[in-house]
Scaffold this motif. Structure first.
Motif, short mmCIF file in Angstrom:
data_model
loop_
_atom_site.label_atom_id
_atom_site.label_comp_id
_atom_site.label_asym_id
_atom_site.label_seq_id
_atom_site.Cartn_x
_atom_site.Cartn_y
_atom_site.Cartn_z
N GLU A 102 15.23 4.20 8.32
CA GLU A 102 14.31 4.81 7.62
C GLU A 102 14.16 6.51 7.54
O GLU A 102 13.74 7.05 5.78
N GLN A 106 15.70 6.55 3.95
CA GLN A 106 14.53 5.74 3.09
C GLN A 106 14.09 7.16 2.24
O GLN A 106 14.15 7.13 1.06
N LYS A 107 13.88 7.81 3.26
CA LYS A 107 13.10 9.04 3.32
C LYS A 107 14.47 10.20 2.17
O LYS A 107 13.67 11.14 1.68
N VAL A 126 3.89 9.96 5.98
CA VAL A 126 3.62 8.39 6.03
C VAL A 126 2.59 8.42 6.72
O VAL A 126 1.97 8.47 6.91
N ARG A 156 4.72 4.08 2.97
CA ARG A 156 5.02 3.36 4.11
C ARG A 156 6.25 2.66 3.92
O ARG A 156 6.72 2.15 3.45
N TYR A 157 6.92 2.36 5.29
CA TYR A 157 8.70 2.23 4.82
C TYR A 157 8.78 1.17 5.89
O TYR A 157 7.82 0.43 6.20
N ASP A 158 9.50 -0.16 4.89
CA ASP A 158 9.50 -1.86 5.27
C ASP A 158 11.40 -1.74 5.64
O ASP A 158 12.25 -1.66 4.10
N GLU A 159 11.71 -1.56 6.68
CA GLU A 159 13.55 -1.39 7.11
C GLU A 159 14.35 -2.69 6.55
O GLU A 159 15.73 -2.39 6.44
N PHE A 176 14.01 -1.68 1.11
CA PHE A 176 14.38 -0.29 0.50
C PHE A 176 13.22 0.06 -0.51
O PHE A 176 13.02 1.28 -0.54
#
Length: 495
Positions: A205, A208-209, A230, A248-251, A254
């Protein structure tokens, strides 16, 4: 003129309370502890009531009445400011205080409960709260319709897309339906013959950020007047001098968060680019939700999913995740990843080819909900039928990925959904004109995209609400809304 000065001073004061409400809403969606929900709901309802009272004070009636008789003494800029203040006042003054407070309380209750109910696929619990929201929305719609002498749904639509009507939307969506289903199938068939390798996770994450913030910087986001956080449902909120965007993150994927960040950055650039000399006044705000969405889709779809921009993203992604030798990050493959078309359940994850189908089904449902042709209990079956019709998918019993997936109806935002596809049409029309006037791909390849945003600033951002949407489009592109540009764009990129 004295009355105009008083009105503008009053609306600027109101904008400060609206600023506070926006930041409270951001905090509620991102950081607020769950146990604080009731106290926050009470506080925000009180703030909404106070703001409503200030927007409907009898003094405003007197000032507007006095100026109504002297409009011929106003110049064009003053007349536009007066028009937009009066429009906002009329929207607010038609509703009784009791309804304003009831809507705020019901919306806050429904939205907060929805966050857990969706996870639990609890349609029955959600429907109980939604019925109260819908009942209040119908009451509001009929009050507004009586004032504007239009249909209840058109009265709500006007809150988000001024001067737009359901008849016009039916015409536009009807045109989409003549070619979109066949195009979806043709693109799916074509892409089934291609080999596309999806990047393998996990993608941390934090990385990604960092990648998202690099893209925000490339797109010109002003970090001194905004931030990225988030939330369950990505959004852009706050005010022009304090813009808050979320993702919102999905590992394992990306690209979902990244494209969401780019989308919300488009919204943010519009807000940050609004004319500062009109700050705090209705005339200085974004023209409409459709125009707002055109700016986010311009960034996410028109720019970011182009071959030229995909190359830039790919270069930064390789560095961010240390994937220099990963074949999934080869530019050609990466562009295919960003332009995959696959009918799916979730609107916010949908590709730009299938996305209008998600909007059309929601539009049909909410229009009939407000008119009374259907009730809340009928939503799941209606949703399932439309998903099968448009995308060949069933949502029977799958409420969390079906009719419970969106936040919009929880607070009574009926009339909002069609603006998403209107925004896509506006964006395609703007890009078609821009490509006639400059080498867009060459500018992207240079790594300095500021000329693109300078054009948007001149033709869209700096004009704010000084003119109608039709005039805005006509001045920028030479014509009012023309949906054929979207068709040409989709078929040109994907077929």
């Amino acid at each position: 003129m004295e009355q105009l000065d008083k009105l503008e001073a009053h609306f600027k004061r109101l904008s400060h309370f609206q600023h506070l409400a926006a930041i409270c809403g951001w905090d509620q969606a991102t950081m607020m502890p769950s146990g604080s929900s009731q106290a926050r709901a009470d506080a925000m309802a009180e703030l909404a009531l106070y703001t409503h009272q200030q927007l409907t004070t009898h003094e405003l009636h007197d000032w507007f009445s006095a100026l109504d008789e002297q409009q011929d003494r106003l110049n064009d800029a003053q007349r536009a400011s007066f028009r937009e203040m009066k429009r906002q006042w009329q929207h607010a003054s038609v509703l009784p205080d009791t309804l304003v407070k009831a809507k705020s309380l019901a919306g806050a209750k429904c939205e907060h409960a929805w966050r857990q109910q969706r996870q639990n696929n609890d349609w029955d619990g959600f429907a109980k709260n939604l019925k109260e929201v819908v009942a209040l929305a119908r009451e509001e719609a009929h009050i507004r319709a009586d004032q504007k002498n239009c249909s209840p749904y058109d009265a709500l639509l006007d809150l988000y897309e001024p001067d737009m009507t359901a008849d016009r939307i039916d015409e536009v969506f009807g045109e989409l339906k003549t070619w979109l289903p066949d195009t979806i199938q043709a693109v799916v068939d074509k892409q089934s013959q291609q080999t596309t390798r999806l990047p393998d996770g996990p993608f941390a994450e934090a990385q990604q950020k960092a990648l998202g913030e690099k893209m925000m910087a490339l797109l010109g986001f002003d970090f001194e007047h905004g931030r990225l956080d988030v939330s369950t449902h990505p959004f852009c909120g706050g005010v022009p001098t304090d813009v808050r965007i979320t993702t919102r993150y999905d590992e394992q994927d990306f690209t979902s968060a990244l494209m969401g960040v780019i989308h919300e950055t488009g919204h943010a650039r519009y807000e940050q680019g609004l004319p500062k000399h009109l700050a705090g006044l209705p005339v200085g705000k974004a023209r409409s939700m459709g125009v707002h969405e055109s700016q986010s889709l311009f960034c996410e779809m028109q720019l970011a999913r182009s071959e030229a921009f995909a190359t830039l993203i790919c270069q930064h992604a390789k560095q961010a995740f240390n994937r220099q030798d990963d074949p999934a990050f080869h530019v050609d493959n990466f562009h295919r990843v960003l332009t995959r078309v696959s009918p799916g359940y979730i609107r916010v994850d949908a590709d730009e080819v299938t996305y209008p189908a998600h909007i059309m089904l929601r539009y049909d449902i909410e229009r009939d909900l407000i008119s009374g042709k259907m009730d809340v209990d009928h939503i799941p079956d209606r949703w399932d039928h439309a998903m099968q019709q448009y995308l060949g998918l069933s949502t029977a019993g799958n409420y969390k990925n079906g009719c419970m997936q969106d936040i919009h109806w929880t607070d009574g935002s009926f009339g909002y959904f069609p603006t998403y596809t209107l925004g896509a049409l506006y964006a395609a029309q703007l890009m078609q004109t821009m490509r006639q006037q400059m080498d867009v791909d060459g500018i992207i390849a240079s790594g300095n995209v500021s000329p693109i945003f300078d054009w948007l600033s001149q033709h869209i951002w700096q004009r704010a609400s000084t003119t109608s949407t039709d005039n805005l489009l006509k001045d920028a592109t030479g014509e009012t809304l023309n949906p054929t540009h979207f068709r040409d764009y989709i078929q040109g990129r994907y077929l």
